[in-house]
Structures are given as structure tokens and as C-alpha cells.
Motif scaffolding. Structure first.
Motif, PDB file in Angstrom:
ATOM      1  N   TYR A  83      24.268  48.775  43.386  1.00  0.00           N
ATOM      2  CA  TYR A  83      24.661  49.260  44.709  1.00  0.00           C
ATOM      3  C   TYR A  83      25.250  48.166  45.586  1.00  0.00           C
ATOM      4  CZ  TYR A  83      20.286  47.194  46.442  1.00  0.00           C
ATOM      5  OH  TYR A  83      19.279  46.332  46.761  1.00  0.00           O
ATOM      6  N   TYR A  84      24.964  46.893  45.280  1.00  0.00           N
ATOM      7  CA  TYR A  84      25.443  45.800  46.123  1.00  0.00           C
ATOM      8  C   TYR A  84      26.773  45.214  45.610  1.00  0.00           C
ATOM      9  CZ  TYR A  84      22.688  43.522  42.450  1.00  0.00           C
ATOM     10  OH  TYR A  84      22.147  43.144  41.244  1.00  0.00           O
ATOM     11  N   VAL A  85      27.359  45.815  44.559  1.00  0.00           N
ATOM     12  CA  VAL A  85      28.639  45.351  44.018  1.00  0.00           C
ATOM     13  C   VAL A  85      29.635  46.511  44.063  1.00  0.00           C
ATOM     14  CG1 VAL A  85      29.843  44.424  41.998  1.00  0.00           C
ATOM     15  CG2 VAL A  85      27.496  43.692  42.491  1.00  0.00           C
ATOM     16  N   PRO A  86      30.834  46.313  44.654  1.00  0.00           N
ATOM     17  CA  PRO A  86      31.833  47.387  44.667  1.00  0.00           C
ATOM     18  C   PRO A  86      32.115  47.889  43.259  1.00  0.00           C
ATOM     19  CG  PRO A  86      32.506  45.575  46.090  1.00  0.00           C
ATOM     20  CD  PRO A  86      31.298  45.097  45.353  1.00  0.00           C
ATOM     21  N   SER A  87      32.339  49.167  43.138  1.00  0.00           N
ATOM     22  CA  SER A  87      32.498  49.788  41.820  1.00  0.00           C
ATOM     23  C   SER A  87      33.668  49.200  41.037  1.00  0.00           C
ATOM     24  CB  SER A  87      32.664  51.300  41.969  1.00  0.00           C
ATOM     25  OG  SER A  87      33.795  51.598  42.784  1.00  0.00           O
ATOM     26  N   PHE A  88      34.758  48.803  41.718  1.00  0.00           N
ATOM     27  CA  PHE A  88      35.927  48.292  40.996  1.00  0.00           C
ATOM     28  C   PHE A  88      35.671  46.921  40.375  1.00  0.00           C
ATOM     29  CE2 PHE A  88      36.468  46.542  45.242  1.00  0.00           C
ATOM     30  CZ  PHE A  88      36.994  45.274  45.011  1.00  0.00           C
ATOM     31  N   LEU A  89      34.571  46.255  40.773  1.00  0.00           N
ATOM     32  CA  LEU A  89      34.235  44.953  40.192  1.00  0.00           C
ATOM     33  C   LEU A  89      33.213  45.048  39.064  1.00  0.00           C
ATOM     34  CD1 LEU A  89      33.965  42.730  43.412  1.00  0.00           C
ATOM     35  CD2 LEU A  89      35.855  42.833  41.762  1.00  0.00           C
ATOM     36  N   GLN A  90      32.647  46.221  38.862  1.00  0.00           N
ATOM     37  CA  GLN A  90      31.605  46.360  37.848  1.00  0.00           C
ATOM     38  C   GLN A  90      32.233  46.545  36.467  1.00  0.00           C
ATOM     39  OE1 GLN A  90      28.161  48.670  38.845  1.00  0.00           O
ATOM     40  NE2 GLN A  90      28.649  48.663  41.018  1.00  0.00           N
ATOM     41  N   HIS A  91      31.606  45.919  35.490  1.00  0.00           N
ATOM     42  CA  HIS A  91      32.139  45.899  34.119  1.00  0.00           C
ATOM     43  C   HIS A  91      32.010  47.271  33.465  1.00  0.00           C
ATOM     44  CE1 HIS A  91      33.063  44.558  30.116  1.00  0.00           C
ATOM     45  NE2 HIS A  91      31.851  44.836  29.658  1.00  0.00           N
ATOM     46  N   ASP A  92      33.050  47.688  32.773  1.00  0.00           N
ATOM     47  CA  ASP A  92      33.019  48.929  31.999  1.00  0.00           C
ATOM     48  C   ASP A  92      32.421  48.629  30.629  1.00  0.00           C
ATOM     49  OD1 ASP A  92      34.176  50.502  33.975  1.00  0.00           O
ATOM     50  OD2 ASP A  92      36.209  49.944  33.362  1.00  0.00           O
ATOM     51  N   LEU A  93      31.252  49.158  30.385  1.00  0.00           N
ATOM     52  CA  LEU A  93      30.522  48.845  29.160  1.00  0.00           C
ATOM     53  C   LEU A  93      31.094  49.582  27.961  1.00  0.00           C
ATOM     54  CD1 LEU A  93      26.790  48.913  30.306  1.00  0.00           C
ATOM     55  CD2 LEU A  93      28.014  46.947  29.434  1.00  0.00           C
ATOM     56  N   TYR A 123      25.747  42.515  33.320  1.00  0.00           N
ATOM     57  CA  TYR A 123      25.562  41.528  34.388  1.00  0.00           C
ATOM     58  C   TYR A 123      26.612  40.419  34.313  1.00  0.00           C
ATOM     59  CZ  TYR A 123      21.069  43.183  36.243  1.00  0.00           C
ATOM     60  OH  TYR A 123      20.076  43.902  36.852  1.00  0.00           O
ATOM     61  N   TYR A 124      26.812  39.888  33.107  1.00  0.00           N
ATOM     62  CA  TYR A 124      27.662  38.702  32.978  1.00  0.00           C
ATOM     63  C   TYR A 124      29.116  39.009  33.309  1.00  0.00           C
ATOM     64  CZ  TYR A 124      29.805  34.522  31.020  1.00  0.00           C
ATOM     65  OH  TYR A 124      30.524  33.371  30.856  1.00  0.00           O
ATOM     66  N   PHE A 125      29.657  40.065  32.736  1.00  0.00           N
ATOM     67  CA  PHE A 125      31.068  40.356  32.983  1.00  0.00           C
ATOM     68  C   PHE A 125      31.309  40.881  34.397  1.00  0.00           C
ATOM     69  CE2 PHE A 125      31.021  40.528  28.272  1.00  0.00           C
ATOM     70  CZ  PHE A 125      31.937  39.503  28.054  1.00  0.00           C
ATOM     71  N   THR A 126      30.309  41.521  34.988  1.00  0.00           N
ATOM     72  CA  THR A 126      30.415  41.874  36.406  1.00  0.00           C
ATOM     73  C   THR A 126      30.455  40.621  37.260  1.00  0.00           C
ATOM     74  OG1 THR A 126      29.279  44.006  36.104  1.00  0.00           O
ATOM     75  CG2 THR A 126      29.275  43.069  38.319  1.00  0.00           C
ATOM     76  N   LEU A 127      29.652  39.613  36.882  1.00  0.00           N
ATOM     77  CA  LEU A 127      29.676  38.328  37.584  1.00  0.00           C
ATOM     78  C   LEU A 127      31.049  37.681  37.479  1.00  0.00           C
ATOM     79  CD1 LEU A 127      28.154  35.967  39.001  1.00  0.00           C
ATOM     80  CD2 LEU A 127      27.599  35.116  36.718  1.00  0.00           C
ATOM     81  N   LEU A 128      31.652  37.695  36.297  1.00  0.00           N
ATOM     82  CA  LEU A 128      32.981  37.114  36.125  1.00  0.00           C
ATOM     83  C   LEU A 128      34.024  37.858  36.956  1.00  0.00           C
ATOM     84  CD1 LEU A 128      33.159  36.334  32.293  1.00  0.00           C
ATOM     85  CD2 LEU A 128      32.457  34.845  34.171  1.00  0.00           C
ATOM     86  N   ASN A 129      33.919  39.187  37.011  1.00  0.00           N
ATOM     87  CA  ASN A 129      34.851  39.966  37.838  1.00  0.00           C
ATOM     88  C   ASN A 129      34.722  39.585  39.307  1.00  0.00           C
ATOM     89  OD1 ASN A 129      35.675  41.336  35.551  1.00  0.00           O
ATOM     90  ND2 ASN A 129      34.401  43.134  35.935  1.00  0.00           N
ATOM     91  N   CYS A 130      33.487  39.431  39.770  1.00  0.00           N
ATOM     92  CA  CYS A 130      33.262  39.050  41.172  1.00  0.00           C
ATOM     93  C   CYS A 130      33.804  37.652  41.456  1.00  0.00           C
ATOM     94  CB  CYS A 130      31.761  39.100  41.493  1.00  0.00           C
ATOM     95  SG  CYS A 130      31.055  40.756  41.502  1.00  0.00           S
ATOM     96  N   GLU A 131      33.618  36.748  40.498  1.00  0.00           N
ATOM     97  CA  GLU A 131      34.107  35.378  40.689  1.00  0.00           C
ATOM     98  C   GLU A 131      35.634  35.341  40.774  1.00  0.00           C
ATOM     99  OE1 GLU A 131      33.553  30.928  38.709  1.00  0.00           O
ATOM    100  OE2 GLU A 131      33.010  32.721  37.565  1.00  0.00           O
TER     101      GLU A 131
END
Length: 548
Positions: free
Chosen positions: A387-397, A407-415
Motif C-alpha cells: 500500500y505504501y508503493v505506487p502500483s506502477f512501481l511494483q514488480h509484476d511477478l 520485494y527486490y525488483f520493486t526496490l529496483l523500480n523505486c530506485e
């Protein structure tokens, strides 16, 4: 100065916060790559480790005599003058030990009133799943509520319980559950269960998994019809066998000589012990406080992680605390100290580290334990993800990926997104100031062609103002980077980081594999055999020194 103040507050401060956010994500990326990923590998409970690192055989309780230690409920209650050693011996035999009058009537009543009220107003995200969930309610407790705080302080300062718990688990054990469970009329009996699984607990792996002990505290006098807990004492030794059958035949509801579980009475239970919530057939709601403790993590060469199978019913901001913190809940467990402790960032001077939220999550994530299995991930994704990360930054599994990849690829997207945002914002701000500088010069050239209206008015100096702007943002960038560099230096020099880099944290406690040893002839032990252990006998194992 008005323009300068406006620029500093409305433009430059947000720019600095944006840069700090980017550096925070970069810091998290560094910690993941250097430490968390290696720690998760060390925590993974593989089949090879299951084979190589056992401390006790897979004990099968083939009959009721092997399983149950008593069939008399009153045997589980100890005298108020019993010593810590008495409680230790009692717990080793039965796996269930009841201390009388741990909470006073007023404290128990106040906490019960709060829990009953909260049951009716809590939101869906606060509810915790309970076996046979219909007509049962559970949620995590927090010490911001006065009745919870008072109960924690009274319980943790109960000398008989405190000394017994520390004799069994070691000094100042760590808190990993703090919840309440309410049974109302119509609740069905739960199925027989233990709260941890033998394949990943100290029952068979005393040097890989720490023991877990729960406190069940009744907040009212509880009769059998109200659903007094049903116990199967002695089964904390049983790794296999028809436990449902033995417990159906010989288990009993836990009540005292007066046929009640008294208000404020507390049962200390080894979580490998089989038990179940009984049916609520009528009467007042049965409200029970539950706390769970594990040994406080050692700072050097800790090989034990939390046992698997626990529900970990603890609010995220209550992680990281210990028994001693409960005794001082009015100070140590208040905000902001509670959140800082939960995140593993800071503890008060006289306090000890428990299991912080991030470490506890790593333990659960490494082996797909409760809250971090595929089912839990599916539920999170169906609700829109983090909920604290915009949907467009979350990794498609993909079908082969799980929590760690998510978690990891969502982190890379945010970075990557924050990097572009920071560069664009800072360049945009500099360009805006350059345009302001050019505008200032054009304005001065225009004024030269128009007679001055007020010769006393000071002439603007655009170049000087531009220089001050660059100086301020330069200082902000330097401070932000300095904090980032300090954060890297700090985490790289913690004992936790050194333990991971040295491959000591949650490593093989024996340093060799079973196939490297010649075991010789083996046989299954019988009840009267005397066993000579080779993998116990360490002081920090506490009760499991005497487990064989």
C-alpha cells in the motif's frame, strides 16, 4: 528575504527531502545486496540442513503413555511459593505450567473491557486469523492503550513468573507475540494442534531453532462451558504419532480444583505442546491474553532462528522488545522509541535488543513461513500490493517468483524512478534559477531606458542572488550525501554486519556434514534406554540441555 525564504521552504526543502529519499532507497539496496540476501540464504531451512544438523531423533509417540505426562488438570498448577527450579522441572515434564494470580482483578478487568470493545470496532486489516475462526476474534495489542500497558508491567514484574521464564529461556527473553483471543457463544472446538512444527523447532533441532513459550492469561473466571483451553501435557516431546487420537482420548480442559481457570491465572506453555481451544457452549465471552517469548538473540555466533509455524501475532511496531521492556512499558514501549526499536534503528541505553521487525520478517520470508508464504503473497497482490508503493512501481511477478523477487525488483523500480525524479527536479530548479537570472538582467536593461522613479530603492543583484541559491542547494546536497555515507559506514560496522560477512550468523552450528562422520551401527531407542547426547550441553540452550 521574502523571496529567499519562499524558495527555501517551498522549493529547496522538498528538493532535499527528495534527495534524502533517493539516498534512503540506495542505502536499502546496499544493505540488501551486502547483508539481507546473504542472511536469507543462511536462514533457508533446506533438506540437507534438515538431515545434517539434528540434535534429537524423530520421536514417535506410539501410545498414550509415551505422549501424555498426566491426566489430572490440577497437576498443571504450581504453588505460589514454588521456585524457578520447581517451575523449570515442572515445565520440562508437562510442557504446561500454570501460575496463579499473575494479574490483579482490576488490571485483568480493565484489559478485558478494552478487548471486548475493540472486538466490535476493529477493522478488517487489524484482525488476526484464528483456527475455527467463526465466533472467535483476535488482534494485535499495543502499549499506547493504558490497560495493555498496565497488564504488561504487572505481568513482567511478577517475580515468580519472571524468574521462571528466564530460567527456562535465558535472561530477558524476546517478545514475538502480543495478542488477545476472544471466544463467544457458538464457537466450535478447534482441531488439535501444536503452535510450532517439529521439523523446524528445537524438539529436533535444538541448535538451529530457539524454543518458543506462550503465556495464556485468562481475563475472567473461565468454566469448561465457556471454552477453557484443552491441553495434552507432555506432548512437547512427540514429533510423530497419532496425536489426535491420544489427545481425544486423554486430553482435558484445564481448570483448577474449583472447576474454573481463574481470572488472572497464567499458563506457560511450550509451543510444541498439543492443545486446542474448546467449544464455547454458553456464558460470558472468554477473553485470553497471549504473549510469546523466545530466547534473546546472541550478538555473536547466533545459530538459532525462530521456530516455524507460529502465527507471529504481533503488531509491527511492537517487535524488537524484551521481557524487561514489558516491565517498563510506560517508558521503553512508548513512541517514538517503540517504532525505532521495531525497525532496529535505536534502543534506549539500558535496554537489550529483541527480535526486530526486519529480522523477524527475514526469518519468516526465508522459508515461506506464516505471513510470507505464497498464499499470503496472493492476498497482498489481490489487494493491490504494497500500500505504501505506487502500483506502477511494483514488480509484476512471474509464476516462478515469490516474496524475495517481489520485494527486490520493486526496490529496483523505486530506485530507478527516484533517480530520474531527483535528476529532473534538481536540473529543473537550476534551469529555473538561470531563467530568473536572465530575466533579472533583461529587467535591468529595460530600466536603463526608463527614468528612475525612486532613486533611494536598492537595485536588485540577480547574480549575487543566483550565487546564494547555488550555495544553499550545494550545502543541502552535501549534507544529504553525508548522511547517506554515514548510514553506509554505520551499518557496515555493526556487529550484525560483521557476523554476516564472517558467515557466522545462522550458520551450521556443527561445522560439518553428517556424511563426513562414521556413525557406526544404530538402533531405535526404547523408553528405558539411557541416551548420551553429543549435540546439547551448552549453557545458552537452557532447558534443552536436559531435553534428552
Amino acid at each position: 528575504w521574502v523571496v529567499t525564504t519562499f524558495k527555501f521552504v517551498m522549493l529547496e526543502t522538498p528538493l532535499m527531502l527528495l534527495l534524502l529519499s533517493y539516498f534512503a532507497i540506495c542505502w536499502t539496496h546496499h544493505v540488501h545486496d551486502e547483508y539481507w540476501s546473504r542472511h536469507l540464504d543462511a536462514l533457508e531451512w533446506t533438506n540437507d540442513r534438515h538431515h545434517d544438523e539434528s540434535t534429537y531423533y524423530r520421536r514417535t509417540c506410539a501410545n498414550a503413555d509415551d505422549a501424555l505426562s498426566t491426566s489430572t488438570p490440577s497437576d498443571l498448577f504450581i504453588d505460589s511459593n514454588a521456585t524457578a527450579q520447581d517451575a523449570y522441572d515442572h515445565q520440562l515434564k508437562h510442557g504446561m505450567t500454570i501460575f496463579r494470580h499473575v494479574l490483579s482483578d482490576d488490571v485483568a478487568t480493565n484489559l478485558r473491557n478494552f478487548v471486548v470493545h475493540k472486538n466490535h470496532i476493529m477493522e478488517d486489516h487489524e484482525a488476526i486469523f484464528v483456527i475455527a475462526n467463526k465466533n472467535r476474534y483476535s488482534f494485535g495489542l499495543g502499549t499506547e492503550e493504558p490497560s495493555v500497558r498496565d497488564a504488561m508491567m504487572e505481568l513482567a514484574n511478577h517475580q515468580q513468573l519472571k524468574s521462571s521464564l528466564e530460567h527456562i529461556l535465558g535472561p530477558d527473553p524476546a517478545l514475538i507475540e502480543m495478542t488477545a483471543i476472544t471466544s463467544t457463544e457458538g464457537a466450535k472446538p478447534q482441531w488439535w494442534h501444536d503452535d510450532v512444527v517439529s521439523r523446524a523447532s528445537p524438539m529436533r533441532f535444538g541448535r538451529n531453532f530457539g524454543p518458543s513459550y506462550s503465556l495464556f492469561v485468562m481475563l475472567q473466571d473461565t468454566t469448561k462451558d465457556m471454552g477453557a483451553t484443552t491441553g495434552c501435557p507432555g506432548t512437547h516431546f512427540c514429533a510423530d504419532g497419532p496425536m489426535d487420537k491420544w489427545c481425544d482420548q486423554h486430553g482435558f480442559q484445564i481448570v483448577n480444583e474449583e472447576e474454573i481457570w481463574g481470572k488472572g491465572d497464567c499458563m506457560l506453555m511450550n509451543m510444541n505442546t498439543w492443545h486446542r481451544g474448546a467449544a464455547h457452549k454458553g456464558g460470558d465471552d472468554r477473553v485470553m491474553l497471549i504473549l510469546t517469548f523466545v530466547p534473546k538473540p546472541r550478538s555473536v555466533a547466533e545459530t538459532r532462528q525462530m521456530s516455524q509455524g507460529i502465527t507471529f501475532s504481533l503488531r509491527w511496531d511492537m517487535w524488537g522488545h524484551t521481557l524487561e521492556d514489558l516491565a517498563h512499558a510506560d517508558t521503553r514501549m512508548q513512541q517514538p522509541w517503540a517504532t525505532l526499536r521495531a525497525l532496529g534503528l535505536y534502543k534506549l541505553k539500558d535496554a537489550s535488543w529483541g527480535v526486530d521487525w526486519i529480522t523477524g520478517s527475514c526469518h519468516r520470508l526465508a522459508s515461506g513461513d506464516n505471513g510470507y508464504n505464497d498464499e499470503a503473497l496472493d492476498k497482498v497482490l489481490k489487494k493491490g500490493g504494497l500500500y505504501y508503493v505506487p502500483s506502477f512501481l511494483q514488480h509484476d511477478l512471474s509464476d516462478t517468483e515469490g516474496w524475495q523477487e517481489y520485494y527486490y525488483f520493486t526496490l529496483l523500480n523505486c530506485e530507478a524512478f527516484m533517480k530520474e525524479l531527483v535528476i529532473g527536479s534538481w536540473i529543473g530548479y537550476v534551469v529555473l534559477n538561470v531563467l530568473g537570472l536572465l530575466g533579472g538582467y533583461l529587467s535591468r536593461m529595460w530600466r536603463r531606458q526608463v527614468p528612475p522613479v525612486n532613486l533611494q530603492k536598492p537595485r536588485p543583484r540577480p547574480l549575487r542572488s543566483f550565487g546564494f541559491t547555488l550555495f544553499r542547494v550545494g550545502i543541502m546536497a552535501a549534507v544529504s550525501y553525508g548522511l547517506y555515507a554515514w548510514g553506509l559506514y554505520h551499518v557496515d560496522n555493526t556487529e550484525w554486519a560483521r557476523e554476516i560477512k564472517a558467515n557466522r550468523l545462522h550458520a551450521n552450528p556443527f561445522g560439518y556434514k553428517e556424511e563426513d562422520l562414521y556413525l557406526g551401527p544404530t538402533t531405535l531407542p526404547h523408553r528405558m534406554d539411557v541416551l548420551f547426547e553429543t549435540r546439547y550441553k551448552s549453557e545458552y540452550l537452557r532447558m534443552y540441555n536436559d531435553f534428552v
